[in-house]
Design a protein around this motif. Structure first.
Motif, PDB file in Angstrom:
ATOM      1  N   LEU A 362      11.488  93.734  18.382  1.00  0.00           N
ATOM      2  CA  LEU A 362      10.171  93.769  18.911  1.00  0.00           C
ATOM      3  C   LEU A 362       9.019  93.476  17.842  1.00  0.00           C
ATOM      4  O   LEU A 362       8.239  92.289  18.169  1.00  0.00           O
ATOM      5  CB  LEU A 362       9.708  95.333  19.227  1.00  0.00           C
ATOM      6  N   VAL A 363       9.244  93.603  16.477  1.00  0.00           N
ATOM      7  CA  VAL A 363       8.005  93.307  15.643  1.00  0.00           C
ATOM      8  C   VAL A 363       7.965  91.853  15.644  1.00  0.00           C
ATOM      9  O   VAL A 363       6.917  91.067  15.722  1.00  0.00           O
ATOM     10  CB  VAL A 363       8.243  93.614  14.472  1.00  0.00           C
ATOM     11  N   ASP A 364       9.308  91.227  15.549  1.00  0.00           N
ATOM     12  CA  ASP A 364       9.499  89.749  15.220  1.00  0.00           C
ATOM     13  C   ASP A 364       8.966  88.875  16.412  1.00  0.00           C
ATOM     14  O   ASP A 364       8.322  87.866  16.166  1.00  0.00           O
ATOM     15  CB  ASP A 364      10.729  89.438  15.009  1.00  0.00           C
ATOM     16  N   THR A 365       9.207  89.327  17.721  1.00  0.00           N
ATOM     17  CA  THR A 365       8.962  88.806  19.033  1.00  0.00           C
ATOM     18  C   THR A 365       7.318  88.897  18.736  1.00  0.00           C
ATOM     19  O   THR A 365       6.831  87.713  19.185  1.00  0.00           O
ATOM     20  CB  THR A 365       9.342  89.595  20.240  1.00  0.00           C
ATOM     21  N   LEU A 366       6.744  89.785  18.640  1.00  0.00           N
ATOM     22  CA  LEU A 366       5.250  90.097  18.708  1.00  0.00           C
ATOM     23  C   LEU A 366       4.764  88.990  17.576  1.00  0.00           C
ATOM     24  O   LEU A 366       3.453  88.148  17.898  1.00  0.00           O
ATOM     25  CB  LEU A 366       4.564  91.322  18.453  1.00  0.00           C
ATOM     26  N   LEU A 367       5.269  88.870  16.364  1.00  0.00           N
ATOM     27  CA  LEU A 367       4.839  88.294  15.424  1.00  0.00           C
ATOM     28  C   LEU A 367       4.936  86.603  15.897  1.00  0.00           C
ATOM     29  O   LEU A 367       3.957  85.944  15.870  1.00  0.00           O
ATOM     30  CB  LEU A 367       5.732  88.366  14.227  1.00  0.00           C
ATOM     31  N   SER A 368       6.083  86.244  16.458  1.00  0.00           N
ATOM     32  CA  SER A 368       6.110  84.949  16.582  1.00  0.00           C
ATOM     33  C   SER A 368       5.529  84.409  17.871  1.00  0.00           C
ATOM     34  O   SER A 368       5.136  83.263  17.974  1.00  0.00           O
ATOM     35  CB  SER A 368       7.804  84.484  16.788  1.00  0.00           C
ATOM     36  N   LYS A 369       4.927  85.654  18.628  1.00  0.00           N
ATOM     37  CA  LYS A 369       4.069  84.899  19.729  1.00  0.00           C
ATOM     38  C   LYS A 369       2.462  85.300  19.465  1.00  0.00           C
ATOM     39  O   LYS A 369       1.584  85.150  20.185  1.00  0.00           O
ATOM     40  CB  LYS A 369       4.344  85.966  21.009  1.00  0.00           C
ATOM     41  N   GLY A 370       2.350  85.673  18.185  1.00  0.00           N
ATOM     42  CA  GLY A 370       0.784  85.630  17.548  1.00  0.00           C
ATOM     43  C   GLY A 370       0.102  86.929  18.099  1.00  0.00           C
ATOM     44  O   GLY A 370      -1.041  87.093  18.322  1.00  0.00           O
ATOM     45  N   LEU A 371       0.893  87.956  18.555  1.00  0.00           N
ATOM     46  CA  LEU A 371       0.418  89.111  19.393  1.00  0.00           C
ATOM     47  C   LEU A 371       0.498  90.349  18.445  1.00  0.00           C
ATOM     48  O   LEU A 371       0.130  91.598  18.955  1.00  0.00           O
ATOM     49  CB  LEU A 371       0.968  89.497  20.405  1.00  0.00           C
ATOM     50  N   ARG A 372       1.143  90.368  17.187  1.00  0.00           N
ATOM     51  CA  ARG A 372       1.561  91.276  16.372  1.00  0.00           C
ATOM     52  C   ARG A 372       0.136  92.481  16.138  1.00  0.00           C
ATOM     53  O   ARG A 372       0.197  93.518  16.047  1.00  0.00           O
ATOM     54  CB  ARG A 372       2.118  91.141  15.055  1.00  0.00           C
ATOM     55  N   GLU A 373      -1.005  91.822  15.851  1.00  0.00           N
ATOM     56  CA  GLU A 373      -2.209  92.552  15.539  1.00  0.00           C
ATOM     57  C   GLU A 373      -2.688  93.086  16.752  1.00  0.00           C
ATOM     58  O   GLU A 373      -3.252  94.347  16.766  1.00  0.00           O
ATOM     59  CB  GLU A 373      -3.117  91.617  14.995  1.00  0.00           C
ATOM     60  N   ARG A 374      -2.632  92.415  17.900  1.00  0.00           N
ATOM     61  CA  ARG A 374      -3.366  92.884  19.185  1.00  0.00           C
ATOM     62  C   ARG A 374      -2.544  93.983  19.895  1.00  0.00           C
ATOM     63  O   ARG A 374      -3.146  95.136  20.209  1.00  0.00           O
ATOM     64  CB  ARG A 374      -3.346  91.653  20.083  1.00  0.00           C
ATOM     65  N   ILE A 375      -1.144  94.048  19.624  1.00  0.00           N
ATOM     66  CA  ILE A 375      -0.443  95.063  20.372  1.00  0.00           C
ATOM     67  C   ILE A 375       0.058  95.888  19.349  1.00  0.00           C
ATOM     68  O   ILE A 375       1.038  95.599  18.468  1.00  0.00           O
ATOM     69  CB  ILE A 375       0.730  94.495  21.022  1.00  0.00           C
ATOM     70  N   LYS A 376      -0.262  97.122  19.209  1.00  0.00           N
ATOM     71  CA  LYS A 376       0.057  97.961  18.118  1.00  0.00           C
ATOM     72  C   LYS A 376       1.779  98.483  18.259  1.00  0.00           C
ATOM     73  O   LYS A 376       2.024  98.780  19.395  1.00  0.00           O
ATOM     74  CB  LYS A 376      -0.710  99.320  18.047  1.00  0.00           C
ATOM     75  N   VAL A 377       2.357  98.845  17.411  1.00  0.00           N
ATOM     76  CA  VAL A 377       3.912  99.286  17.594  1.00  0.00           C
ATOM     77  C   VAL A 377       4.006 100.663  17.132  1.00  0.00           C
ATOM     78  O   VAL A 377       3.847 101.052  16.192  1.00  0.00           O
ATOM     79  CB  VAL A 377       4.880  98.173  16.900  1.00  0.00           C
ATOM     80  N   VAL A 378       4.481 101.576  18.091  1.00  0.00           N
ATOM     81  CA  VAL A 378       4.886 102.777  17.849  1.00  0.00           C
ATOM     82  C   VAL A 378       6.358 102.813  18.241  1.00  0.00           C
ATOM     83  O   VAL A 378       7.134 101.951  18.831  1.00  0.00           O
ATOM     84  CB  VAL A 378       4.306 103.801  18.715  1.00  0.00           C
ATOM     85  N   CYS A 379       7.360 103.536  16.942  1.00  0.00           N
ATOM     86  CA  CYS A 379       8.620 103.598  17.402  1.00  0.00           C
ATOM     87  C   CYS A 379       9.032 104.999  17.209  1.00  0.00           C
ATOM     88  O   CYS A 379       8.559 105.959  16.617  1.00  0.00           O
ATOM     89  CB  CYS A 379       9.144 102.904  16.345  1.00  0.00           C
ATOM     90  N   SER A 380      10.315 105.560  17.821  1.00  0.00           N
ATOM     91  CA  SER A 380      10.886 106.616  17.714  1.00  0.00           C
ATOM     92  C   SER A 380      12.251 106.450  17.907  1.00  0.00           C
ATOM     93  O   SER A 380      12.773 105.461  18.384  1.00  0.00           O
ATOM     94  CB  SER A 380      10.395 107.509  18.891  1.00  0.00           C
ATOM     95  N   GLY A 381      12.966 107.475  16.979  1.00  0.00           N
ATOM     96  CA  GLY A 381      14.395 107.632  17.211  1.00  0.00           C
ATOM     97  C   GLY A 381      15.151 108.015  15.940  1.00  0.00           C
ATOM     98  O   GLY A 381      15.390 107.295  14.895  1.00  0.00           O
ATOM     99  N   LYS A 382      15.372 109.256  15.809  1.00  0.00           N
ATOM    100  CA  LYS A 382      15.885 109.849  14.942  1.00  0.00           C
ATOM    101  C   LYS A 382      15.118 109.777  13.557  1.00  0.00           C
ATOM    102  O   LYS A 382      15.610 109.647  12.467  1.00  0.00           O
ATOM    103  CB  LYS A 382      17.250 109.692  14.713  1.00  0.00           C
ATOM    104  N   CYS A 383      13.802 109.640  13.641  1.00  0.00           N
ATOM    105  CA  CYS A 383      13.133 109.321  12.324  1.00  0.00           C
ATOM    106  C   CYS A 383      12.216 110.723  11.960  1.00  0.00           C
ATOM    107  O   CYS A 383      11.254 111.321  12.505  1.00  0.00           O
ATOM    108  CB  CYS A 383      11.875 108.464  12.345  1.00  0.00           C
ATOM    109  N   ILE A 384      12.999 111.669  11.128  1.00  0.00           N
ATOM    110  CA  ILE A 384      12.761 113.122  10.909  1.00  0.00           C
ATOM    111  C   ILE A 384      12.440 113.153   9.494  1.00  0.00           C
ATOM    112  O   ILE A 384      11.901 114.132   9.175  1.00  0.00           O
ATOM    113  CB  ILE A 384      13.795 114.115  11.457  1.00  0.00           C
ATOM    114  N   THR A 385      12.900 112.368   8.424  1.00  0.00           N
ATOM    115  CA  THR A 385      12.454 112.367   7.242  1.00  0.00           C
ATOM    116  C   THR A 385      11.597 111.622   6.569  1.00  0.00           C
ATOM    117  O   THR A 385      11.627 110.402   7.223  1.00  0.00           O
ATOM    118  CB  THR A 385      13.800 112.507   6.279  1.00  0.00           C
TER     119      THR A 385
END
Ligand SMILES: Cc1cc2nc3c(=O)[nH]c(=O)nc-3n(C[C@H](O)[C@H](O)[C@H](O)COP(=O)(O)O)c2cc1C
Length: 502
Positions: A362-385
């Motif tokens: 996801l991050v790389d797609t947004l970067l390559s399309k020049g939208l990484r700054e405009r669209i903020k990325v939130v993620c989830s999936g077993k990130c507990i530590t």
């Protein structure tokens, strides 16, 4: 006549006891004969048909094994979805007690996929902990949202969670300065109790903002989002544990309170569709985002599980065609390892990309399309530590959400009963007798400590890597162990498609 003596009573007592025992024995033998007869002649279970009566021990041991393994036999790093070492870390962070370990780590640093961080030779002399700077989401919405905390509470509905659990999360979140996502069950008074920032989620059944026939009700949406605490709106396209599947809320769970909040009839089964009926392609998704942002004035984005990123590319092209302001203000990418109240095992284990693939994609797609700054990325999936969260930030997320981490902070013991009404810690049950165990003020404290201690420790990792705050972590700061036992830089595994974000 002489009164009967002690020996007489003793003899009588022994005789009666023997008779009762014999009767009991006869009843047990009779019962075993009946069970033997039923087992032997039933046709559904081969073990019982071949081993009547004693075959039942197998099922007893299977059940008891769950407990014995957890308490006596499982090694610290063995259990799933979260092993004892991870759970203990969360419990200790939540209780705000010493989280240091002695002698050495039990974590195998040569196992494939293990991430670790690259310390700087000369880290900053300053205090380890630097407050993260706020990130602004939705600059074109009427009410943009600035939020600093990078670790927040993921979507879990009131319904999946009990009222005291939601209440404790809300209070703890307010103290920690983190947000809480309502999940797809609508906005309950318990979400508002603590005064925390809230993400209002619109699920496929549009609970909380639906017309009687399940379409979006702008008026109800507006009313929900008129609360100052509601900061953003998230359209749920899917979640990691059950991509492409709706859910059935059984009539027994549709109490008058839940019915009123969700906008459905009391006591009747409620089926949520497997996707939004009005969102069948990227263009309709963009239309919905624009409409909801216009109605509510709040930043609007969506939550999805990725199977591939072709459709995200199409979405980016559509954004450029319509204008930068039309972009979703954020995307929540949920890894396939995500949890839920109830989902078929096949979908839970076999469909969708896990976060370690989905996030860079996801991050790389947004970067390559020049939208990484405009669209903020939130993620989830077993990130507990702390290191899970640090990994996600280094990979390019702006924010990390956790559902089960916060359940553990509420006292969840991973008894895997969220889909029944029997949660022994009162978190996912509506049984008042079990809810009694969850004392809101005590657990709110733990939610607060878990969030703040985790963010502090991510700050410690960032400091050790030589950057000032966690959001400055980059892929070069993290290495992942490959199948030969040697580590590779995340920057090499997932090279930035264009220059890295500033
Ligand atoms: C009990 C429970 C209820 C959930 N309810 C929702 C929900 O209503 N909407 C949603 O988008 N995700 C829901 N989820 C998924 C979580 O928000 C999250 O995406 C997923 O569990 C991954 O985060 P985790 O690994 O930290 O748990 C739920 C998860 C759990 C465990």
């Amino acid at each position: 006549m002489e009164a009967p003596g002690f020996s007489h009573w003793l003899v009588m007592f022994v005789e009666i006891s023997a008779a009762v025992l014999l009767l009991l024995l006869a009843m047990i033998v009779l019962l075993l004969c009946v069970v033997w007869f039923v087992d032997r002649n039933q046709t559904a279970n081969a073990v019982l048909r071949n081993y009547p009566v004693i075959g039942h021990f197998r099922y007893g041991f299977l059940k008891l094994g769950e407990f014995f393994r957890q308490y006596l036999f499982a090694m610290d790093r063995e259990e799933m979805p979260f092993n004892r070492a991870e759970r203990t870390w969360v419990y200790r962070a939540a209780k705000n007690v010493d989280n240091t370990v002695a002698f050495g780590s039990t974590r195998d640093l040569r196992a494939e996929g293990v991430p670790f961080f690259v310390n700087a030779p000369f880290p900053e002399l300053a205090e380890a902990h630097v407050e993260p700077r706020p990130v602004t989401i939705g600059p074109y919405a009427r009410q943009p949202y600035s939020h600093a905390a990078f670790f927040n509470i993921s979507a879990m509905s009131f319904g999946a969670l009990s009222a005291p659990a939601v209440s404790a999360l809300s209070r703890g979140a307010a103290r920690a300065g983190i947000w809480m996502d309502t999940g797809e069950g609508g906005l309950a008074p318990y979400h508002l109790e603590g005064g925390c920032d809230i993400i209002f989620e619109i699920g496929t059944a549009k609970y909380g903002c639906r017309t009687a026939d399940g379409r979006l009700d702008d008026q109800r949406l507006k009313e929900n989002c008129a609360h100052a605490q509601v900061k953003m709106v998230s359209i749920k396209l899917g979640q990691g544990a059950k991509p492409g599947l709706g859910g059935l809320l059984p009539g027994s769970k549709v109490t008058p309170e839940i019915a009123a909040i969700r906008g459905i009839p009391v006591g009747k089964d409620s089926q949520s569709p497997n996707r939004h009926t009005d969102i069948g392609n990227v263009s309709q998704l963009m239309d919905s985002i624009a409409h909801i942002r216009e109605v509510t004035g709040k930043p609007t984005g969506f939550k999805a599980v990725l199977g591939d990123v072709d459709w995200i590319r199409t979405l980016c092209d559509e954004v450029w065609a319509r204008g930068i302001e039309s972009a979703p203000d954020f995307i929540i990418v949920d890894g396939s390892e995500g949890g839920t109240g109830a989902a078929p095992q096949t979908l839970m284990e076999g469909v969708g990309l896990p976060l370690h693939e989905a996030l860079p994609a996801l991050v790389d797609t947004l970067l390559s399309k020049g939208l990484r700054e405009r669209i903020k990325v939130v993620c989830s999936g077993k990130c507990i530590t702390a290191y899970d969260v640090a990994w996600a930030l280094a990979m390019g997320a702006d924010f990390v959400n956790s559902a089960r981490g916060f359940m553990l902070s509420l006292g969840c013991i991973q008894s895997l009963q969220c889909n029944r009404n029997t949660c022994p810690t009162g978190i996912t049950t509506h049984d008042p007798k079990l809810q009694r165990g969850l004392v809101v003020m005590d657990k709110a404290d733990r939610v607060f400590h878990y969030a703040t201690n985790l963010m502090y420790e991510v700050g410690v990792i960032a400091h050790s890597c030589g950057v000032k705050e966690p959001r400055q972590l980059r892929r070069e700061h993290c290495r992942v162990v490959a199948n030969d036992g040697l580590s590779v830089s995340l920057g090499k595994l997932h090279p930035y498609p264009v220059r890295p974000p500033a």
